[in-house]
Design an enzyme around this catalytic site. Structure first.
Site, PDB file in Angstrom:
ATOM      1  CG  ASP A  25      -0.234   0.085   2.595  1.00 18.05           C
ATOM      2  OD1 ASP A  25       0.739   0.099   2.680  1.00 18.05           O
ATOM      3  OD2 ASP A  25      -1.036   0.385   3.703  1.00 18.05           O
ATOM      4  CG  ASP A  98       6.627   9.177  19.805  1.00 21.28           C
ATOM      5  OD1 ASP A  98       6.387  10.028  20.481  1.00 21.28           O
ATOM      6  OD2 ASP A  98       7.560   9.277  18.867  1.00 21.28           O
ATOM      7  CG  ASP A 199       5.514  14.706  20.348  1.00 21.79           C
ATOM      8  OD1 ASP A 199       6.551  14.809  19.505  1.00 21.79           O
ATOM      9  OD2 ASP A 199       4.517  15.362  20.175  1.00 21.79           O
ATOM     10  CD  GLU A 250      10.172  16.347  20.480  1.00 23.98           C
ATOM     11  OE1 GLU A 250      10.540  16.636  19.356  1.00 23.98           O
ATOM     12  OE2 GLU A 250       9.006  16.397  20.622  1.00 23.98           O
ATOM     13  CG  HIS A 314      10.324  11.906  13.355  1.00 26.13           C
ATOM     14  ND1 HIS A 314      11.075  11.723  14.505  1.00 26.13           N
ATOM     15  CD2 HIS A 314       9.221  12.404  13.369  1.00 26.13           C
ATOM     16  CE1 HIS A 314       9.956  12.218  15.305  1.00 26.13           C
ATOM     17  NE2 HIS A 314       9.065  12.994  14.799  1.00 26.13           N
ATOM     18  CG  ASP A 315      10.503  16.136  13.812  1.00 29.16           C
ATOM     19  OD1 ASP A 315       9.416  15.715  13.014  1.00 29.16           O
ATOM     20  OD2 ASP A 315      10.410  16.104  15.307  1.00 29.16           O
TER      21      ASP A 315
HETATM   22  O1  ISL Z   1      10.473  19.749  13.437  1.00 22.86           O
HETATM   23  C1  ISL Z   1      10.937  20.530  14.159  1.00 22.86           C
HETATM   24  C2  ISL Z   1      11.890  21.744  13.619  1.00 22.86           C
HETATM   25  O2  ISL Z   1      12.055  21.073  12.158  1.00 22.86           O
HETATM   26  C3  ISL Z   1      10.705  20.465  15.780  1.00 22.86           C
HETATM   27  O3  ISL Z   1      10.951  21.737  16.091  1.00 22.86           O
HETATM   28  C4  ISL Z   1       9.644  19.856  15.999  1.00 22.86           C
HETATM   29  O4  ISL Z   1       8.358  20.353  15.447  1.00 22.86           O
HETATM   30  C5  ISL Z   1       9.406  19.725  17.520  1.00 22.86           C
HETATM   31  O5  ISL Z   1      10.522  19.183  17.867  1.00 22.86           O
HETATM   32  C6  ISL Z   1       8.290  18.858  17.942  1.00 22.86           C
HETATM   33  O6  ISL Z   1       8.251  17.599  17.318  1.00 22.86           O
HETATM   34  C7  ISL Z   1       7.444  16.587  17.744  1.00 22.86           C
HETATM   35  O7  ISL Z   1       5.961  17.212  17.887  1.00 22.86           O
HETATM   36  C8  ISL Z   1       5.453  17.492  16.726  1.00 22.86           C
HETATM   37  C9  ISL Z   1       5.641  16.580  15.615  1.00 22.86           C
HETATM   38  O8  ISL Z   1       5.009  16.909  14.321  1.00 22.86           O
HETATM   39  C10 ISL Z   1       6.990  15.931  15.439  1.00 22.86           C
HETATM   40  O9  ISL Z   1       6.979  15.071  14.329  1.00 22.86           O
HETATM   41  C11 ISL Z   1       7.514  15.231  16.790  1.00 22.86           C
HETATM   42  O10 ISL Z   1       8.625  14.851  16.590  1.00 22.86           O
HETATM   43  C12 ISL Z   1       3.955  17.556  16.914  1.00 22.86           C
HETATM   44  O11 ISL Z   1       3.484  16.432  17.737  1.00 22.86           O
HETATM   45 CA    CA Z   2       2.050  -1.186   4.238  1.00 22.22          CA
END
Ligand code: ISL
Ligand code: CA
Length: 546
Positions: A25, A98, A199, A250, A314-315
């Site tokens: 998918d 998470d 988070d 975080e 991932h950010d």
């Molecule tokens: O992505 C950032 C900068 O490019 C970071 O500042 C990030 O947004 C921040 O650290 C918070 O991140 C976390 O919470 C967010 C989510 O979108 C992110 O993927 C997560 O890691 C909201 O839940």
């Molecule tokens: Ca899949």
């Protein structure tokens, strides 16, 4: 310093939707992760951190949760998740989940109720305020939008959101909210998970009264507000302390002094944190700033609390692209950065694909990007009159999609990630950079990580040792020692595209005959060669035991 399993751990982060797709998918899934567990185990890591697989409309890739106690269809089912946990444990690894409890999705039944009327019993589960003269209650910016407030016509009030409008913040002042979250945490812990990555956990408490900010673009008013430590201590008391688990918060916008309030031993809050002085505040490599950050965190935390080491997730754009050299020195640079992350004080994190030196991506069109943060920003700037091409160019380097492209398993279509159309396009360099090739090459980045991780298992100095920078003020060379119980290591890093000469400062004694080369990212280094004065090649890294 007391020793615990989690201080000695190496964590591997799995962004499952981009890891391995088993049903075509286009999304990675939990079955895919199960199939690749031996690959992860083979690296030597102890803990897997899984990005959120919970029920979600997926506006922010799972960080907008509509049901905390079920698994979204793209990821799999609860039964598959149970199998995953079992298989992780069967291999002697641990699984941390998470925990996203600053906000929910606007599709969460709690928010649907809360927004339905002013006197709904769940009204106070979120943060609702009247506007001021037809405008939002204050001038704050959210992470992803120009205002933290969204007007809801149904009740004529605004709700508060630190991220996208689809991610309303919970009201942690309400004890019913706290109890609901704590009971959800017990639900997962009672299934046998080994901890949480929390988070934006320092955002839970808000500033009383929501006063306007003098500098609305500096969004640090969102975090570290009065009350936060009460919430975390209550969470610890009611939930965390009852399990042998690992927690990492975080925590953006913190200095070492504030950081210690979250992770200080004896504070009864969290075990470790991610601070963002590098990832959020150092857009490209800045050696002097980086050394200063390492020094202040080491001095602030050593013996009192545990830090984390990471350069990407991932950010944040992949480290070899953002902080190293992803061109002619990609392999050396990826290994140098790994050497650094794994030998500085703190728990090292490996973000999937980092171990094969995956790079950031460049898409021509905004339509190829998926990241809600980037897309919102793009539209905001274009609506303000920005030239679309220039706006796109300004956002590319730090787009979160840089690190979200599919894992590159082999040189087959889509890098072997999926037989369908991937939710986000694969990085076109997969033919030259992939797991199959890394596993076949004894000098690959992958085996270098494996060796570094093994060194950590065998040498407590890497975990518990003191840290001393021998190159303060040097913009290219980073050479430091770690020391524990008479064992002393010397880490040499030449973070440059050219050679640099390093001479050991007076006072650092080396027994030339007795020293031992532990690892090097150039294969021709002779262990016996004297190191009193050394020429290091571009992106060269070595570790010696002195
Ligand atoms: O992505 C950032 C900068 O490019 C970071 O500042 C990030 O947004 C921040 O650290 C918070 O991140 C976390 O919470 C967010 C989510 O979108 C992110 O993927 C997560 O890691 C909201 O839940
Ligand atoms: Ca899949």
């Amino acid at each position: 310093m007391n020793r615990t399993w989690w201080k000695e751990a190496v964590v591997y982060q799995v962004y499952w939707r981009s890891f391995y797709d088993t049903n075509g998918d286009g999304y990675g899934d939990l079955n895919g992760l199960i199939q690749k567990l031996d690959y992860i185990k083979n690296l030597g890591v102890d803990v897997i951190w899984l990005n959120p697989p919970y029920e979600s409309p997926d506006r922010d890739n799972g960080y907008d949760i509509s049901d905390y106690c079920s698994i979204m269809e793209k990821a799999g089912t609860m039964d598959i998740w149970e199998t995953l946990l079992h298989e992780v444990h069967a291999r002697g690894m641990k699984l941390i989940m998470d925990l996203v409890v600053n906000h929910t999705s606007d599709q969460h039944p709690w928010f649907i109720e809360s927004s339905s009327s002013k006197n709904n019993p769940k009204r106070d589960w979120y943060i609702w305020r009247d506007g001021k003269d037809g405008a939002p209650p204050n001038n704050w910016r959210s992470y992803f939008t120009p205002s933290t407030w969204e007007y809801d016509e149904r009740t004529g009030q605004y709700y508060f959101h630190s991220f996208a409008t689809e991610q309303p913040d919970l009201n942690w002042q309400n004890p019913e909210v706290r109890e609901a979250i704590f009971s959800m945490m017990h639900f997962w812990l009672d299934k046998g998970i080994d901890g949480f990555r929390m988070d934006v956990i320092n955002l839970l408490a808000k500033i009383e009264g929501f006063p306007d900010s003098d500098e609305p673009d500096k969004i640090n008013y969102l975090g570290n507000n009065p009350g936060i430590h009460d919430y975390l201590q209550e969470m610890n008391e009611k939930v965390l302390r009852h399990y042998d688990i690992f927690t990492v918060g975080e925590i953006p916008f913190v200095t070492p002094e504030d950081g210690l309030l979250y992770v200080g031993e004896g504070r009864n809050e969290l075990h470790t944190l991610f601070h963002f002085q590098v990832a959020d505040d150092m857009p490209s490599w800045d050696m002097l700033r980086y050394k200063e950050i390492q020094k202040t965190w080491y001095e602030g935390l050593y013996g009192k609390g545990t830090n984390s080491q990471f350069l990407n997730n991932h950010d944040h754009t992949r480290q070899v692209t953002r902080y190293g050299n992803d061109r002619e020195y990609r392999v050396q640079s990826a290994k140098l950065l790994a050497t650094m992350v794994h030998t500085l004080p703190g728990i090292p994190y490996v973000y999937q694909g980092e171990e094969i030196g995956m790079t950031g991506v460049y898409y021509d069109s905004i339509d190829d990007y998926r990241d809600i943060a980037m897309k919102n920003k793009y539209h905001e700037l274009v609506e303000k009159g920005g030239n679309p091409d220039e706006v796109l160019a300004s956002l590319r380097a730090l787009s979160r999609d840089n690190s979200r492209t599919p894992m590159q398993w082999n040189d087959q279509p889509n890098g072997g990630f999926s037989t369908g159309k991937p939710w986000i396009a694969v990085n076109p360099n997969y033919k030259g950079i992939n797991v199959e090739q890394a596993l076949a090459d004894p000098d690959s980045v992958y085996y270098y990580y494996q060796k570094l991780i093994r060194l950590r298992k065998e040498n407590p100095v890497m975990v518990y040792g003191t840290y001393d920078d021998l190159t303060e003020g040097d913009e290219l060379l980073y050479v430091y020692t770690r020391e524990l119980d008479g064992v002393r290591w010397l880490v040499m890093l030449n973070h440059a595209d050219h050679e640099s000469r390093f001479t050991l400062p007076a006072g650092v004694e080396v027994d030339e005959a007795g020293k031992r080369l532990l690892i090097a990212n150039y294969t021709d280094v002779e262990g016996a060669e004297p190191i009193q004065s050394v020429t290091l090649r571009p992106h060269e890294a070595r570790i010696y035991q002195l």
